[in-house]
Scaffold this motif. Structure first.
Motif, PDB file in Angstrom:
ATOM      1  N   THR A  42       0.840  -1.197   0.000  1.00 35.22           N
ATOM      2  CA  THR A  42       0.000   0.000   0.000  1.00 35.22           C
ATOM      3  C   THR A  42       0.879   1.252   0.000  1.00 35.22           C
ATOM      4  N   CYS A  43       0.497   2.192  -0.834  1.00 30.73           N
ATOM      5  CA  CYS A  43       1.237   3.469  -0.915  1.00 30.73           C
ATOM      6  C   CYS A  43       0.955   4.281   0.341  1.00 30.73           C
ATOM      7  N   PRO A  44       1.998   4.814   1.027  1.00 33.07           N
ATOM      8  CA  PRO A  44       1.781   5.570   2.255  1.00 33.07           C
ATOM      9  C   PRO A  44       1.107   6.917   2.011  1.00 33.07           C
ATOM     10  N   VAL A  45       1.068   7.359   0.727  1.00 27.41           N
ATOM     11  CA  VAL A  45       0.484   8.667   0.434  1.00 27.41           C
ATOM     12  C   VAL A  45      -1.016   8.526   0.146  1.00 27.41           C
ATOM     13  N   CYS A  46      -1.343   7.689  -0.857  1.00 25.51           N
ATOM     14  CA  CYS A  46      -2.770   7.552  -1.242  1.00 25.51           C
ATOM     15  C   CYS A  46      -3.482   6.436  -0.501  1.00 25.51           C
ATOM     16  N   LEU A  47      -2.669   5.619   0.196  1.00 23.97           N
ATOM     17  CA  LEU A  47      -3.212   4.500   0.981  1.00 23.97           C
ATOM     18  C   LEU A  47      -3.972   3.486   0.107  1.00 23.97           C
ATOM     19  N   HIS A  92      12.130   3.858   0.328  1.00 18.22           N
ATOM     20  CA  HIS A  92      10.673   3.928   0.467  1.00 18.22           C
ATOM     21  C   HIS A  92      10.044   3.981  -0.908  1.00 18.22           C
ATOM     22  N   SER A  93       8.917   3.294  -1.068  1.00 20.05           N
ATOM     23  CA  SER A  93       8.255   3.190  -2.379  1.00 20.05           C
ATOM     24  C   SER A  93       6.945   3.950  -2.335  1.00 20.05           C
ATOM     25  N   PHE A  94       6.597   4.537  -3.515  1.00 21.35           N
ATOM     26  CA  PHE A  94       5.366   5.318  -3.640  1.00 21.35           C
ATOM     27  C   PHE A  94       4.834   5.140  -5.052  1.00 21.35           C
ATOM     28  N   CYS A  95       3.572   5.549  -5.218  1.00 23.42           N
ATOM     29  CA  CYS A  95       3.026   5.614  -6.576  1.00 23.42           C
ATOM     30  C   CYS A  95       3.701   6.781  -7.287  1.00 23.42           C
ATOM     31  N   LEU A  96       3.934   6.633  -8.568  1.00 21.10           N
ATOM     32  CA  LEU A  96       4.594   7.695  -9.305  1.00 21.10           C
ATOM     33  C   LEU A  96       3.769   8.966  -9.236  1.00 21.10           C
ATOM     34  N   ASN A  97       2.490   8.847  -9.375  1.00 20.96           N
ATOM     35  CA  ASN A  97       1.628  10.024  -9.346  1.00 20.96           C
ATOM     36  C   ASN A  97       1.650  10.708  -7.992  1.00 20.96           C
ATOM     37  N   CYS A  98       1.841   9.922  -6.946  1.00 18.05           N
ATOM     38  CA  CYS A  98       1.853  10.519  -5.600  1.00 18.05           C
ATOM     39  C   CYS A  98       3.125  11.347  -5.365  1.00 18.05           C
ATOM     40  N   LEU A  99       4.212  11.086  -6.134  1.00 16.77           N
ATOM     41  CA  LEU A  99       5.459  11.828  -5.943  1.00 16.77           C
ATOM     42  C   LEU A  99       5.509  13.048  -6.828  1.00 16.77           C
ATOM     43  N   GLN A 156      12.968  20.836  -9.357  1.00 21.10           N
ATOM     44  CA  GLN A 156      13.156  20.872  -7.905  1.00 21.10           C
ATOM     45  C   GLN A 156      13.470  19.478  -7.402  1.00 21.10           C
ATOM     46  N   GLU A 157      14.072  19.455  -6.201  1.00 14.73           N
ATOM     47  CA  GLU A 157      14.372  18.174  -5.579  1.00 14.73           C
ATOM     48  C   GLU A 157      13.111  17.632  -4.931  1.00 14.73           C
ATOM     49  N   LEU A 158      13.084  16.271  -4.802  1.00 13.69           N
ATOM     50  CA  LEU A 158      11.920  15.571  -4.230  1.00 13.69           C
ATOM     51  C   LEU A 158      12.220  15.232  -2.784  1.00 13.69           C
ATOM     52  N   CYS A 159      11.244  15.498  -1.915  1.00 13.19           N
ATOM     53  CA  CYS A 159      11.394  15.191  -0.487  1.00 13.19           C
ATOM     54  C   CYS A 159      10.596  13.941  -0.190  1.00 13.19           C
ATOM     55  N   CYS A 160      11.198  12.938   0.450  1.00 13.20           N
ATOM     56  CA  CYS A 160      10.497  11.656   0.777  1.00 13.20           C
ATOM     57  C   CYS A 160       9.401  11.927   1.789  1.00 13.20           C
ATOM     58  N   PRO A 161       8.169  11.551   1.484  1.00 11.67           N
ATOM     59  CA  PRO A 161       7.055  11.795   2.403  1.00 11.67           C
ATOM     60  C   PRO A 161       7.175  11.016   3.707  1.00 11.67           C
ATOM     61  N   VAL A 162       8.065  10.006   3.735  1.00 13.27           N
ATOM     62  CA  VAL A 162       8.147   9.158   4.939  1.00 13.27           C
ATOM     63  C   VAL A 162       9.300   9.628   5.830  1.00 13.27           C
ATOM     64  N   CYS A 163      10.526   9.698   5.235  1.00 14.06           N
ATOM     65  CA  CYS A 163      11.689  10.021   6.063  1.00 14.06           C
ATOM     66  C   CYS A 163      12.175  11.468   5.883  1.00 14.06           C
ATOM     67  N   GLY A 164      11.693  12.153   4.858  1.00 19.76           N
ATOM     68  CA  GLY A 164      12.034  13.546   4.644  1.00 19.76           C
ATOM     69  C   GLY A 164      13.323  13.768   3.880  1.00 19.76           C
ATOM     70  N   GLN A 165      14.032  12.741   3.441  1.00 21.40           N
ATOM     71  CA  GLN A 165      15.252  12.935   2.676  1.00 21.40           C
ATOM     72  C   GLN A 165      14.894  13.507   1.311  1.00 21.40           C
ATOM     73  N   GLU A 166      15.826  14.283   0.831  1.00 22.47           N
ATOM     74  CA  GLU A 166      15.632  14.916  -0.460  1.00 22.47           C
ATOM     75  C   GLU A 166      16.285  14.071  -1.544  1.00 22.47           C
ATOM     76  N   HIS A 167      15.546  14.024  -2.635  1.00 21.99           N
ATOM     77  CA  HIS A 167      16.047  13.209  -3.757  1.00 21.99           C
ATOM     78  C   HIS A 167      15.803  13.962  -5.045  1.00 21.99           C
ATOM     79  N   LEU A 168      16.232  13.378  -6.120  1.00 18.95           N
ATOM     80  CA  LEU A 168      16.054  13.994  -7.421  1.00 18.95           C
ATOM     81  C   LEU A 168      14.600  13.969  -7.826  1.00 18.95           C
ATOM     82  N   SER A 169      14.284  14.609  -8.913  1.00 15.60           N
ATOM     83  CA  SER A 169      12.921  14.644  -9.436  1.00 15.60           C
ATOM     84  C   SER A 169      12.434  13.218  -9.709  1.00 15.60           C
TER      85      SER A 169
END
Length: 469
Positions: free
Chosen positions: A17-22, A35-42, A53-66
């Motif tokens: 289950t995606c932690p964003v859209c559940l 951490h894994s997510f739906c592409l649309n949720c990111l 812009q850089e992408l921030c992980c919704p779970v741990c807050g680390q910043e990543h690439l687009s």
């Protein structure tokens, strides 16, 4: 097992289950932080404006690439798709199993209800079935009894038809013989009269011819010339016309009535009438016996001379004067006794007996009783079963053996019941007032010969009489 399967399935679904859209992952991607997510949720709104812009992980807050630069997690995608497919099949299977269980439970419930209904119906129907079976058994027994009775009735009726036909044939033969004899007697007398009349006519015819011849001779005499011849011829004519027979014929009375000549015939026919009456009377009595097997009358050939027999042959009365009965070897001479005309060998019979003015003996016995001497008494014979009423004491006798029964002041009317089937001979008293019947004595006996009814007057009293009916 089903509970454990459901728990494991829930844990797996949580991991997918995606932690964003559940919802289950759709086109999943995995960030460097694992951490894994739906592409649309990111994807972010800024992406549409073209900013990098850089992408921030919704779970741990680390910043990543687009997210566009992130690789697709194909393995996870396949796992999610497989899970979805399995989940759909599982729901269908669960639905089928649930329906099966529900159906089984419904069937079980229906069966239990049906068993309950059947039990209730059985409890209601068991008495009905038992009653029906009881009635069927009763009807079967009655049917068997009636079939047996029907067979007996048909056999009895066949015998009755045979006996009636035999008696009717005998009566027809008697009438036929009477008719033939009467016709022959009358015809014989008529033939004699006709023959006598014919002879007289023939004689007169011959005489007429003789006289005609004499008349012819007389006519020729007048021409005779010889006197001597004339005299001789005249003498011949005189001889011819003398006719002594003519006088006897002329003296025959002119009686055309048959009364005088049929006198002998009438006498013979009267004798035939007597024979016919006797024969028909005997046949009628035989017919009465056939139609009423218990018919009983006294035999005139056996009645003691001091017993007067009634016209219907059912009553004997004491007479001081001896009756002019014809001599018979069957007649009782030592005791005032009489035997029935009828004998009995089978069936069920019922008779009534009435005595007045005398002590009595009432018996069922064989027909070979002695007719005279001390051993000819009904109570003394070995072939007799009887009751004696004398001096207010009732006694039973069987084959000459005496059994005292009771004292009774009056005993005039009796009933006799004879059953060849049961082998019993029972005597009942009949009350003069109420008509009630009381059993006096029963003999158990198996008869080996035809039996008769017989009575005896123990003393001669002017008004003594005994009747059987």
């Amino acid at each position: 097992m089903m509970a454990q399967g459901s728990s494991s399935e829930g844990a797996l679904e949580s991991e997918l289950t995606c932690p964003v859209c559940l919802h289950l992952f759709l086109d999943p991607v995995t960030l460097p932080c694992a951490h894994s997510f739906c592409l649309n949720c990111l994807e972010t709104p800024e992406k549409t404006s073209g900013s990098d812009q850089e992408l921030c992980c919704p779970v741990c807050g680390q910043e990543h690439l687009s997210p566009e630069s992130l690789p697709r997690n194909i393995k996870l995608k396949h796992i999610v798709e497989s899970y979805k497919a399995n989940s759909a099949n599982g729901e269908l299977q669960s639905s089928v199993e649930e329906k099966t269980i529900n159906n089984e439970e419904k069937i079980l419930t229906d069966c239990e209800q049906n068993e309950t209904i059947l039990d209730e119906r059985s409890s209601r129907m068991n008495p009905v079935i038992a009653s029906l079976q009881e009635k069927l058994c009763l009807v079967d027994n009655l049917m068997n009894r009636e079939k047996a009775r029907e067979a007996v009735v048909k056999a009895m009726h066949a015998d009755l038809r045979k006996d009636v036909r035999s008696v009717m044939d005998e009566m027809e033969e008697l009438v036929k013989m009477y008719r033939n004899t009467g016709v022959k007697l009358i015809e014989a007398e008529l033939e004699l009269r006709e023959e006598a009349a014919g002879k007289r006519v023939q004689t007169l015819s011959d005489l007429q011819s003789q006289l005609r011849a004499a008349e012819g001779q007389i006519n020729t005499l007048m021409d005779e010339t010889d006197e001597s011849c004339f005299s001789d011829r005249v003498q011949d004519v005189e001889n011819q016309i003398s006719c002594p027979m003519l006088e006897s014929l002329r003296d025959v009375p002119d009686d055309l009535q048959l009364s005088s000549s049929l006198k002998k015939v009438r006498e013979k026919i009267e004798h035939q009438n007597t024979q016919l009456r006797l024969g028909l009377g005997s046949a009628q009595r035989a017919l009465r016996v056939v139609l009423n097997p218990s018919e009983v009358t006294f035999d005139p050939e056996t009645v003691h001379p001091n017993l007067l027999l009634s016209e219907d042959l059912k009553t004997v009365s004491f007479s001081v004067t001896k009756q002019p009965y014809p001599a018979s070897s069957q007649r009782f001479t030592s005791f005032f006794q009489a035997l029935s005309t009828q004998s009995f060998t089978r069936g069920e019979h019922l008779w009534s007996f009435q005595a007045e003015g005398c002590p009595w003996v009432l018996s069922v016995c064989y027909g070979d009783l002695p007719r005279s001497g001390s051993g000819s008494g009904l109570e003394s014979s070995a072939g007799s079963w009887c009751l004696m009423y004398c001096d207010n004491l009732l006694r039973a006798y069987e084959k000459g053996k005496d059994t005292p029964l009771r004292r009774t002041p009056s005993l005039k009317r009796m009933e006799i019941r004879l059953s060849f089937t049961a082998g019993t001979l029972a005597f009942y008293s009949i009350s003069d007032v109420s008509g009630d019947k009381t059993l006096l004595h029963t003999f158990k006996v198996s008869f080996t010969h035809p039996v008769y009814l017989a009575v005896r007057m123990m003393s001669g009293q002017p008004k003594a009489r005994i009747t059987l009916y």
